[in-house]
Design a protein around this motif. Sequence first.
Motif, PDB file in Angstrom:
ATOM      1  N   GLN A  89       0.823  -1.195   0.000  1.00  0.00           N
ATOM      2  CA  GLN A  89       0.000   0.000   0.000  1.00  0.00           C
ATOM      3  C   GLN A  89       0.864   1.253   0.000  1.00  0.00           C
ATOM      4  OE1 GLN A  89      -2.894  -0.094   3.122  1.00  0.00           O
ATOM      5  NE2 GLN A  89      -3.988  -1.822   2.255  1.00  0.00           N
ATOM      6  N   ARG A  90       1.956   1.202   0.775  1.00  0.00           N
ATOM      7  CA  ARG A  90       2.841   2.359   0.815  1.00  0.00           C
ATOM      8  C   ARG A  90       3.526   2.569  -0.536  1.00  0.00           C
ATOM      9  NH1 ARG A  90       3.414   7.283   2.342  1.00  0.00           N
ATOM     10  NH2 ARG A  90       5.556   7.977   2.094  1.00  0.00           N
ATOM     11  N   ALA A  91       3.975   1.424  -1.168  1.00  0.00           N
ATOM     12  CA  ALA A  91       4.614   1.532  -2.474  1.00  0.00           C
ATOM     13  C   ALA A  91       3.623   2.061  -3.505  1.00  0.00           C
ATOM     14  CB  ALA A  91       5.158   0.170  -2.905  1.00  0.00           C
ATOM     15  N   GLN A  92       2.382   1.575  -3.421  1.00  0.00           N
ATOM     16  CA  GLN A  92       1.368   2.039  -4.358  1.00  0.00           C
ATOM     17  C   GLN A  92       1.137   3.525  -4.200  1.00  0.00           C
ATOM     18  OE1 GLN A  92      -2.461   0.158  -3.971  1.00  0.00           O
ATOM     19  NE2 GLN A  92      -3.425   1.617  -5.323  1.00  0.00           N
ATOM     20  N   LEU A  93       1.078   4.001  -2.961  1.00  0.00           N
ATOM     21  CA  LEU A  93       0.886   5.422  -2.726  1.00  0.00           C
ATOM     22  C   LEU A  93       2.028   6.218  -3.336  1.00  0.00           C
ATOM     23  CD1 LEU A  93      -0.595   7.778  -1.389  1.00  0.00           C
ATOM     24  CD2 LEU A  93       0.680   7.298   0.702  1.00  0.00           C
ATOM     25  N   ASP A  94       3.237   5.758  -3.164  1.00  0.00           N
ATOM     26  CA  ASP A  94       4.381   6.448  -3.743  1.00  0.00           C
ATOM     27  C   ASP A  94       4.311   6.467  -5.265  1.00  0.00           C
ATOM     28  OD1 ASP A  94       5.463   7.087  -1.324  1.00  0.00           O
ATOM     29  OD2 ASP A  94       6.966   5.496  -1.311  1.00  0.00           O
ATOM     30  N   GLN A  95       3.861   5.377  -5.857  1.00  0.00           N
ATOM     31  CA  GLN A  95       3.733   5.336  -7.308  1.00  0.00           C
ATOM     32  C   GLN A  95       2.718   6.368  -7.790  1.00  0.00           C
ATOM     33  OE1 GLN A  95       3.707   0.820  -6.523  1.00  0.00           O
ATOM     34  NE2 GLN A  95       2.987   1.104  -8.596  1.00  0.00           N
ATOM     35  N   VAL A  96       1.594   6.420  -7.120  1.00  0.00           N
ATOM     36  CA  VAL A  96       0.552   7.369  -7.506  1.00  0.00           C
ATOM     37  C   VAL A  96       1.035   8.789  -7.307  1.00  0.00           C
ATOM     38  CG1 VAL A  96      -1.775   8.206  -6.969  1.00  0.00           C
ATOM     39  CG2 VAL A  96      -1.339   5.758  -7.080  1.00  0.00           C
ATOM     40  N   GLN A  97       1.746   9.032  -6.207  1.00  0.00           N
ATOM     41  CA  GLN A  97       2.278  10.373  -5.973  1.00  0.00           C
ATOM     42  C   GLN A  97       3.320  10.743  -7.020  1.00  0.00           C
ATOM     43  OE1 GLN A  97      -0.274  11.015  -4.264  1.00  0.00           O
ATOM     44  NE2 GLN A  97       0.787  12.401  -2.891  1.00  0.00           N
ATOM     45  N   PHE A  98       4.111   9.759  -7.430  1.00  0.00           N
ATOM     46  CA  PHE A  98       5.082   9.999  -8.501  1.00  0.00           C
ATOM     47  C   PHE A  98       4.360  10.399  -9.777  1.00  0.00           C
ATOM     48  CE2 PHE A  98       7.204   8.232 -12.274  1.00  0.00           C
ATOM     49  CZ  PHE A  98       8.405   8.919 -12.226  1.00  0.00           C
ATOM     50  N   LEU A  99       3.284   9.686 -10.112  1.00  0.00           N
ATOM     51  CA  LEU A  99       2.515   9.996 -11.312  1.00  0.00           C
ATOM     52  C   LEU A  99       1.849  11.368 -11.197  1.00  0.00           C
ATOM     53  CD1 LEU A  99       0.990   6.464 -11.870  1.00  0.00           C
ATOM     54  CD2 LEU A  99       2.413   7.685 -13.524  1.00  0.00           C
ATOM     55  N   ARG A 100       1.323  11.669 -10.013  1.00  0.00           N
ATOM     56  CA  ARG A 100       0.762  13.008  -9.802  1.00  0.00           C
ATOM     57  C   ARG A 100       1.837  14.072  -9.979  1.00  0.00           C
ATOM     58  NH1 ARG A 100      -2.914  11.505  -4.577  1.00  0.00           N
ATOM     59  NH2 ARG A 100      -4.935  11.461  -5.610  1.00  0.00           N
ATOM     60  N   GLY A 101       3.025  13.760  -9.509  1.00  0.00           N
ATOM     61  CA  GLY A 101       4.124  14.723  -9.618  1.00  0.00           C
ATOM     62  C   GLY A 101       4.484  15.031 -11.055  1.00  0.00           C
ATOM     63  N   ILE A 102       4.609  13.995 -11.893  1.00  0.00           N
ATOM     64  CA  ILE A 102       4.969  14.268 -13.286  1.00  0.00           C
ATOM     65  C   ILE A 102       3.803  14.920 -14.031  1.00  0.00           C
ATOM     66  CG2 ILE A 102       6.710  12.447 -13.364  1.00  0.00           C
ATOM     67  CD1 ILE A 102       4.775  10.720 -14.940  1.00  0.00           C
ATOM     68  N   ALA A 103       2.561  14.585 -13.619  1.00  0.00           N
ATOM     69  CA  ALA A 103       1.400  15.247 -14.235  1.00  0.00           C
ATOM     70  C   ALA A 103       1.395  16.734 -13.890  1.00  0.00           C
ATOM     71  CB  ALA A 103       0.110  14.582 -13.766  1.00  0.00           C
ATOM     72  N   ALA A 104       1.643  17.053 -12.628  1.00  0.00           N
ATOM     73  CA  ALA A 104       1.660  18.450 -12.196  1.00  0.00           C
ATOM     74  C   ALA A 104       2.775  19.226 -12.894  1.00  0.00           C
ATOM     75  CB  ALA A 104       1.827  18.524 -10.679  1.00  0.00           C
ATOM     76  N   PHE A 105       3.932  18.584 -13.038  1.00  0.00           N
ATOM     77  CA  PHE A 105       5.055  19.277 -13.674  1.00  0.00           C
ATOM     78  C   PHE A 105       4.772  19.532 -15.151  1.00  0.00           C
ATOM     79  CE2 PHE A 105       9.375  19.922 -15.281  1.00  0.00           C
ATOM     80  CZ  PHE A 105       9.853  20.802 -14.331  1.00  0.00           C
ATOM     81  N   SER A 106       4.080  18.587 -15.799  1.00  0.00           N
ATOM     82  CA  SER A 106       3.759  18.798 -17.213  1.00  0.00           C
ATOM     83  C   SER A 106       2.765  19.936 -17.382  1.00  0.00           C
ATOM     84  CB  SER A 106       3.204  17.516 -17.837  1.00  0.00           C
ATOM     85  OG  SER A 106       1.938  17.196 -17.322  1.00  0.00           O
TER      86      SER A 106
END
Length: 343
Positions: A4-21
Amino acid sequence: MAEQRAQLDQVQFLRGIAAFSILIAHTPYLQGGHFGVDLFFVISGFIMMYVTERSHENFLLKRAVRIIPLYWLGTLGLYSLTWIAPGLLNTASTDVTNLLKSLFFIPYFNGHTFEPLLRLGWTLNYEVFFYLVFFISMSCSHRYRAAITTALLLSFVVLGHLVQPKNGVANFYSSPILLEFVYGMLAFYIFRATQSRRENMGYGRARLYALLGTALYIAMFFIPWPEDYTNRYLIWGLPSLLVFMLVAIGGSNVKTLGFFVLLGNVSYSLYLLHPYVIHLIDRKVYSISEPGAMAVVFTLVAYALSIVVAYISWRFIEQTSQRYLMSRWYSYKGRLSAQQATS
């Protein structure tokens, strides 16, 4: 718990690249990266399935506490600027009706687009609509919430295509972009179906998946803006789904980049507030409307300042308001239960 923690980090990573784009998309001389919105919608569909996997107690309350405080504060702040300094950020409208519609996520035509006072709030109008449809679906059947939500959203889109409504609001809520939430719900089922395979996946293969997903997202910068805006659910939505799945599956065994996880944490504040930071730099400090060496320097300054503002907003507005409001709610529920027990 580790997954669950790894999944959260993955989603946050994806949110991060989406926000940066999206930061890049609103840089005057770049104008690429708008598909970050499409990835956000896919993520939203996935997350709503994930957080309601076992229970949907207080679903709407939690969604409201998550998005309303910052959005209302930003909207009211921007509206105040229309009176104090109307030329500062091109916020000339002082229409009270538009203010109320903005605050309550009711789309309206502002003379140019269906954007509320806080410009990027148009995506929240879709998000809130999705939350309501999802909640109604869960109320009918928790088990089949995705199927019911999909049927309802697909019905809106098909009806909109067949009827071609003249009413702007009806047209807004029958946009095919709603299907990107369906992509996210589908991604949840794929993610769960591949759980055992992900747990046994070697590091090299997992890293390859994550790198492929990231590379595909970068490649999306070279996909031209769709001539027909309604086709973005195909041109950008489907690639966003593939990006999500590659990173979500591969990221189970790969440590994500901390910087983009941080961007994911502050992505809501960054998304809503960055256009005004960039616009302020462009209008009052140094024009970044045309490419050039100094424009690049001040673009980076604008990005850095946007992230700093977003972090402060996340830390002191988002987190504080969520803790306060949820604690008040649980305190109220506790008092109510105590009263019922003694009555």
